[in-house]
Design a protein around this motif. Structure first.
Motif, PDB file in Angstrom:
ATOM      1  N   GLN A  21       6.135  17.729   1.833  1.00 12.09           N
ATOM      2  CA  GLN A  21       5.360  17.383   3.022  1.00 12.09           C
ATOM      3  C   GLN A  21       3.988  16.881   2.590  1.00 12.09           C
ATOM      4  OE1 GLN A  21       6.230  17.295   6.157  1.00 12.09           O
ATOM      5  NE2 GLN A  21       8.061  18.538   6.345  1.00 12.09           N
ATOM      6  N   THR A  22       3.946  15.663   2.055  1.00 13.58           N
ATOM      7  CA  THR A  22       2.685  15.058   1.645  1.00 13.58           C
ATOM      8  C   THR A  22       2.418  13.847   2.535  1.00 13.58           C
ATOM      9  OG1 THR A  22       3.699  13.549   0.042  1.00 13.58           O
ATOM     10  CG2 THR A  22       3.112  15.773  -0.737  1.00 13.58           C
ATOM     11  N   TRP A  23       1.174  13.401   2.548  1.00 15.20           N
ATOM     12  CA  TRP A  23       0.839  12.237   3.354  1.00 15.20           C
ATOM     13  C   TRP A  23       1.480  10.975   2.796  1.00 15.20           C
ATOM     14  CZ3 TRP A  23      -0.322  12.919   8.054  1.00 15.20           C
ATOM     15  CH2 TRP A  23      -1.098  14.003   8.469  1.00 15.20           C
ATOM     16  N   ASN A  24       1.642  10.882   1.469  1.00 18.31           N
ATOM     17  CA  ASN A  24       2.347   9.736   0.894  1.00 18.31           C
ATOM     18  C   ASN A  24       3.782   9.687   1.392  1.00 18.31           C
ATOM     19  OD1 ASN A  24       0.217   8.694  -0.570  1.00 18.31           O
ATOM     20  ND2 ASN A  24       0.697   9.842  -2.425  1.00 18.31           N
ATOM     21  N   LYS A  25       4.440  10.839   1.397  1.00 22.07           N
ATOM     22  CA  LYS A  25       5.807  10.916   1.891  1.00 22.07           C
ATOM     23  C   LYS A  25       5.845  10.590   3.389  1.00 22.07           C
ATOM     24  CE  LYS A  25       8.934  12.118  -0.057  1.00 22.07           C
ATOM     25  NZ  LYS A  25      10.025  11.387  -0.752  1.00 22.07           N
ATOM     26  N   HIS A  26       4.886  11.114   4.121  1.00 23.76           N
ATOM     27  CA  HIS A  26       4.792  10.872   5.559  1.00 23.76           C
ATOM     28  C   HIS A  26       4.733   9.378   5.864  1.00 23.76           C
ATOM     29  CE1 HIS A  26       3.300  11.236   9.715  1.00 23.76           C
ATOM     30  NE2 HIS A  26       2.335  10.401   9.367  1.00 23.76           N
ATOM     31  N   PHE A  27       3.842   8.657   5.176  1.00 26.54           N
ATOM     32  CA  PHE A  27       3.666   7.234   5.464  1.00 26.54           C
ATOM     33  C   PHE A  27       4.767   6.368   4.865  1.00 26.54           C
ATOM     34  CE2 PHE A  27      -0.736   8.636   6.340  1.00 26.54           C
ATOM     35  CZ  PHE A  27      -0.872   8.063   7.588  1.00 26.54           C
ATOM     36  N   SER A  28       5.633   6.976   4.086  1.00 25.17           N
ATOM     37  CA  SER A  28       6.826   6.272   3.621  1.00 25.17           C
ATOM     38  C   SER A  28       7.972   6.413   4.616  1.00 25.17           C
ATOM     39  CB  SER A  28       7.270   6.817   2.255  1.00 25.17           C
ATOM     40  OG  SER A  28       6.296   6.555   1.273  1.00 25.17           O
ATOM     41  N   LYS A  78      13.934  19.730   9.087  1.00 21.72           N
ATOM     42  CA  LYS A  78      12.576  19.860   8.558  1.00 21.72           C
ATOM     43  C   LYS A  78      11.928  18.520   8.182  1.00 21.72           C
ATOM     44  CE  LYS A  78      13.396  24.548   6.855  1.00 21.72           C
ATOM     45  NZ  LYS A  78      13.345  25.469   5.696  1.00 21.72           N
ATOM     46  N   VAL A  79      12.360  17.465   8.853  1.00 22.53           N
ATOM     47  CA  VAL A  79      11.673  16.186   8.681  1.00 22.53           C
ATOM     48  C   VAL A  79      10.340  16.230   9.411  1.00 22.53           C
ATOM     49  CG1 VAL A  79      11.780  13.695   9.105  1.00 22.53           C
ATOM     50  CG2 VAL A  79      13.838  14.944   8.403  1.00 22.53           C
ATOM     51  N   LEU A  90       0.815  -1.221   0.000  1.00 25.24           N
ATOM     52  CA  LEU A  90       0.000   0.000   0.000  1.00 25.24           C
ATOM     53  C   LEU A  90       0.849   1.273   0.000  1.00 25.24           C
ATOM     54  CD1 LEU A  90      -2.775   1.383   0.188  1.00 25.24           C
ATOM     55  CD2 LEU A  90      -2.581   1.239   2.669  1.00 25.24           C
ATOM     56  N   ASN A  91       1.742   1.397   0.973  1.00 26.50           N
ATOM     57  CA  ASN A  91       2.501   2.647   1.122  1.00 26.50           C
ATOM     58  C   ASN A  91       3.357   2.966  -0.094  1.00 26.50           C
ATOM     59  OD1 ASN A  91       1.503   1.976   3.671  1.00 26.50           O
ATOM     60  ND2 ASN A  91       3.142   3.011   4.733  1.00 26.50           N
ATOM     61  N   LEU A  92       4.096   1.961  -0.570  1.00 27.93           N
ATOM     62  CA  LEU A  92       5.032   2.213  -1.660  1.00 27.93           C
ATOM     63  C   LEU A  92       4.428   2.024  -3.041  1.00 27.93           C
ATOM     64  CD1 LEU A  92       8.427   0.717  -0.389  1.00 27.93           C
ATOM     65  CD2 LEU A  92       7.593   3.062  -0.252  1.00 27.93           C
ATOM     66  N   PHE A  93       3.659   0.934  -3.200  1.00 30.36           N
ATOM     67  CA  PHE A  93       3.214   0.577  -4.554  1.00 30.36           C
ATOM     68  C   PHE A  93       1.709   0.721  -4.777  1.00 30.36           C
ATOM     69  CE2 PHE A  93       7.124  -1.997  -3.797  1.00 30.36           C
ATOM     70  CZ  PHE A  93       7.929  -1.330  -4.712  1.00 30.36           C
ATOM     71  N   HIS A  94       0.975   1.162  -3.763  1.00 32.33           N
ATOM     72  CA  HIS A  94      -0.438   1.533  -3.908  1.00 32.33           C
ATOM     73  C   HIS A  94      -1.258   0.443  -4.619  1.00 32.33           C
ATOM     74  CE1 HIS A  94       1.187   5.402  -2.711  1.00 32.33           C
ATOM     75  NE2 HIS A  94       1.967   5.409  -3.772  1.00 32.33           N
ATOM     76  N   GLY A  95      -1.177  -0.760  -4.060  1.00 31.92           N
ATOM     77  CA  GLY A  95      -1.859  -1.899  -4.672  1.00 31.92           C
ATOM     78  C   GLY A  95      -3.366  -1.840  -4.610  1.00 31.92           C
ATOM     79  N   LEU A 101      -1.042  16.107  14.572  1.00 27.63           N
ATOM     80  CA  LEU A 101      -0.013  16.390  15.561  1.00 27.63           C
ATOM     81  C   LEU A 101       1.347  15.854  15.118  1.00 27.63           C
ATOM     82  CD1 LEU A 101      -2.058  15.512  18.777  1.00 27.63           C
ATOM     83  CD2 LEU A 101      -1.580  17.788  17.841  1.00 27.63           C
ATOM     84  N   LEU A 102       1.360  15.113  14.033  1.00 27.76           N
ATOM     85  CA  LEU A 102       2.608  14.570  13.501  1.00 27.76           C
ATOM     86  C   LEU A 102       2.511  14.488  11.989  1.00 27.76           C
ATOM     87  CD1 LEU A 102       5.375  13.123  13.865  1.00 27.76           C
ATOM     88  CD2 LEU A 102       4.100  10.965  13.953  1.00 27.76           C
ATOM     89  N   LYS A 103       3.503  15.063  11.316  1.00 29.09           N
ATOM     90  CA  LYS A 103       3.621  14.921   9.869  1.00 29.09           C
ATOM     91  C   LYS A 103       5.091  15.000   9.505  1.00 29.09           C
ATOM     92  CE  LYS A 103       1.481  16.250   5.510  1.00 29.09           C
ATOM     93  NZ  LYS A 103       0.544  17.175   4.819  1.00 29.09           N
ATOM     94  N   MET A 104       5.557  13.992   8.772  1.00 28.01           N
ATOM     95  CA  MET A 104       6.966  13.903   8.433  1.00 28.01           C
ATOM     96  C   MET A 104       7.172  14.051   6.923  1.00 28.01           C
ATOM     97  SD  MET A 104       8.132  10.803  11.012  1.00 28.01           S
ATOM     98  CE  MET A 104       9.867  11.244  10.996  1.00 28.01           C
TER      99      MET A 104
END
Length: 280
Positions: free
Chosen positions: A197-204, A247-248, A59-64, A188-191
């Motif tokens: 700074q996207t949610w895809n990047k965050h969950f990676s 800035k992570v 899911l996170n990397l290849f969005h199956g 409260l957390l985003k990486m």
């Protein structure tokens, strides 16, 4: 400012996820009541950890595939919430119950077919979509999961050190991933990588951050020093500060929020690892 990340009410798309959630929580409660063995709790956590590892790639990397539980306002987070329902609740609970009650091949096949039918129903209801993933893969991986849960528990009972280390790691990784998802939901957390700074990047990135924290807690536990937990908290807090400078972390408040959670993480990990390594 008050943050409410949830939809106003449970809707038609949400109900199937909620019904399955209630069903599986009942199954888990029944399992723990009937099988009063702390090792089944550890098995449950490690089953979730292995499922999260699988989900990271698919899911996170290849969005199956994509989930649409329609519970959270943010579509990306809503998708990951659907994945958590599947990989942290439905499948791990079923696998743990199958192992705990020593259910044979027939029941493994029945549970696998049940989840396949659920997936087909979800596709029909348009609350789940396969991208490149196929339902056939679901059936095969479920069988692997159920058999793997049995085999892993047998290895855990044999007191093999490497199995205890991996179980400890996957169990604590589960804890961290769940905590970080809750923080993400409430913004409260985003990486990110300092630029994106996207949610895809965050969950990676979050899984690797969780791996790091888990490794530190496990190493700290094995040090057996009076102030090892304190040193562990200070070390991780220093790393958090470095991540903020680079800035992570998106917000300055993140390291303030994480500090008490790190303290609790070390206290929880000590209790958990004591159960796994059976040390008093």
């Amino acid at each position: 400012m008050r943050i409410n990340p949830f939809k106003r009410k449970i809707n038609r798309k949400s109900k199937p996820f909620i019904v399955l959630l209630i069903m599986h929580v009942i199954v888990l409660g029944f399992t723990f009541i009937k099988k009063r063995d702390k090792r089944y709790f550890v098995l449950f956590l490690s089953n979730i950890g292995f499922a999260y590892l699988f989900e990271f790639f698919v899911l996170n990397l290849f969005h199956g595939y994509t989930y649409y539980p329609n519970i959270l306002k943010n579509k990306k987070l809503d998708n990951y919430l659907g994945a958590i329902f599947s990989q942290a609740i439905y499948v791990p609970i079923a696998a743990t119950a199958i192992t705990a009650f020593r259910l044979k091949w027939k029941w493994k096949l029945i549970f696998s077919i049940f989840f396949v039918l659920i997936e087909l129903l979800f596709v029909r209801l348009k609350i789940f979509r396969n991208n490149w993933w196929k339902t056939t893969y679901t059936f095969l991986f479920l069988l692997v999961c159920f058999i793997g849960s049995d085999k892993w528990f047998q290895l855990l009972k044999k007191e093999q050190p490497i199995v205890k280390w991996i179980t400890s790691f996957m169990s604590m990784y589960t804890y961290n991933m769940n905590v970080f998802f809750i923080l993400s939901v409430f913004k409260l957390l985003k990486m990110g990588d300092g630029v994106i700074q996207t949610w895809n990047k965050h969950f990676s990135i979050v899984p690797f951050y969780s791996y790091f924290l888990t490794a530190v807690t496990l190493i700290t536990y094995k040090m057996k020093w009076k102030y090892s937990n304190l040193m562990g908290v200070l070390f991780i807090s220093y790393i958090d500060y470095i991540l903020l400078l680079n800035k992570v972390f998106k917000h300055k408040r993140t390291i303030i929020i994480l500090f008490p959670l790190h303290v609790f993480m070390f206290l929880f990990s000590t209790k958990l690892f004591t159960i796994i390594f059976e040390e008093e």
